[in-house]
Design an enzyme around this catalytic site. Structure first.
Site, mmCIF file in Angstrom:
data_model
loop_
_atom_site.group_PDB
_atom_site.id
_atom_site.type_symbol
_atom_site.label_atom_id
_atom_site.label_comp_id
_atom_site.label_asym_id
_atom_site.label_seq_id
_atom_site.Cartn_x
_atom_site.Cartn_y
_atom_site.Cartn_z
ATOM 1 N N LYS A 1 -4.670 17.120 -8.907
ATOM 2 C CA LYS A 1 -4.116 16.793 -7.590
ATOM 3 C C LYS A 1 -4.863 17.610 -6.542
ATOM 4 O O LYS A 1 -4.939 18.848 -6.645
ATOM 5 C CB LYS A 1 -2.635 17.171 -7.593
ATOM 6 C CG LYS A 1 -1.753 16.245 -6.803
ATOM 7 C CD LYS A 1 -0.301 16.626 -7.033
ATOM 8 C CE LYS A 1 0.631 15.792 -6.220
ATOM 9 N NZ LYS A 1 1.991 16.310 -6.262
HETATM 10 O O1 G3P Z 1 6.023 14.047 -4.502
HETATM 11 C C1 G3P Z 1 6.014 14.942 -3.437
HETATM 12 C C2 G3P Z 1 7.291 15.664 -3.398
HETATM 13 O O2 G3P Z 1 7.376 16.611 -4.403
HETATM 14 C C3 G3P Z 1 7.611 16.209 -2.065
HETATM 15 O O3 G3P Z 1 8.861 15.751 -1.799
HETATM 16 O O4 G3P Z 1 11.063 15.743 -0.762
HETATM 17 O O5 G3P Z 1 9.647 17.822 -0.668
HETATM 18 O O6 G3P Z 1 9.067 15.826 0.686
HETATM 19 P P1 G3P Z 1 9.700 16.324 -0.552
#
Ligand code: G3P
Length: 217
Positions: free
Chosen positions: A83
């Site tokens: 990634k």
């Molecule tokens: O897949 C990306 C994720 O881990 C981030 O999610 O909810 O922190 O924006 P969030």
């Protein structure tokens, strides 16, 4: 549509793997920090649970170091996907790793032009963060629609991985907009099978069956 689990918790990953409902896993440095496990051991464990792609993020900021870290991560297990952040350094590293047949997930994508760069650099996946766009009052699903149209117009093979998914509606709308994959946090994943009308209906069926006094077995 494929479902990935967005988690670095091996117990959760095992549970969903046993249900046969996950096609891969995504992690990020924040999720790895929360898991409190030694990094190498954690990566090996996750990659042993699932045969599907497991995204593990580099932490370097120069392309040279990202490439070094990418090669190192790719050696940890055959299903590691490297990634990389959506920066110019990340794009440079993406080109090199992709040329070396190492699959790359370009993460933290917030615009269509970023998604075009990722595709041109040979990324296997691009991760638009739809929930974080919604947080800034920008329609995250609209970004998925734009990327899908652009990738279709130019036959880009990079897969659209809806990330920062927070609601069932995000998943439905991502599927309608043509995302290839949604990566879903465990709590939301559990909730996908639930509906109050299912519970209510089952309750009535069970009560009526009880009253009938009959048995199947
Ligand atoms: O897949 C990306 C994720 O881990 C981030 O999610 O909810 O922190 O924006 P969030």
């Amino acid at each position: 549509m494929d479902f990935f689990l967005d988690s670095a918790e091996t117990q959760e990953i095992s549970k969903f793997h046993e249900l046969g409902m996950i096609n891969g896993v995504t992690t990020n440095p924040s999720l790895i920090y929360k898991s409190k496990k030694p990094f190498r051991e954690l990566v090996t464990d996750i990659c042993a649970i699932t045969n599907g792609p497991v995204s593990i993020e580099v932490t370097a900021s120069s392309s040279e170091k990202m490439v070094e870290e990418g090669f190192k991560l790719a050696k940890m297990a055959s299903n590691v996907v490297v990634k990389l952040p959506m920066t110019w350094e990340g794009i440079k590293a993406c080109k090199i790793l992709s040329k070396n047949k190492i699959p790359v997930n370009v993460t933290l994508c917030f615009s269509s032009t970023q998604a075009i760069l990722a595709a041109k650099a040979g990324a296997t996946y691009v991760s638009p963060f739809i929930g974080r766009l919604d947080d800034s009052n920008i329609d995250g699903i609209e970004l998925i629609r734009e990327i899908k149209t652009i990738y279709t117009n130019y036959n880009f093979t990079t897969k659209i991985l809806s990330a920062s998914v927070r609601t069932k509606n995000h998943i439905t709308q991502s599927a309608i907009a043509g995302a290839d994959i949604a990566t879903i946090p465990p709590n939301l994943f559990y909730d996908l099978a639930n509906h109050h009308l299912t519970d209510k209906g089952l309750e009535t069926f069970n009560a009526d069956w009880e009253k009938s006094g009959q048995k199947i077995l």
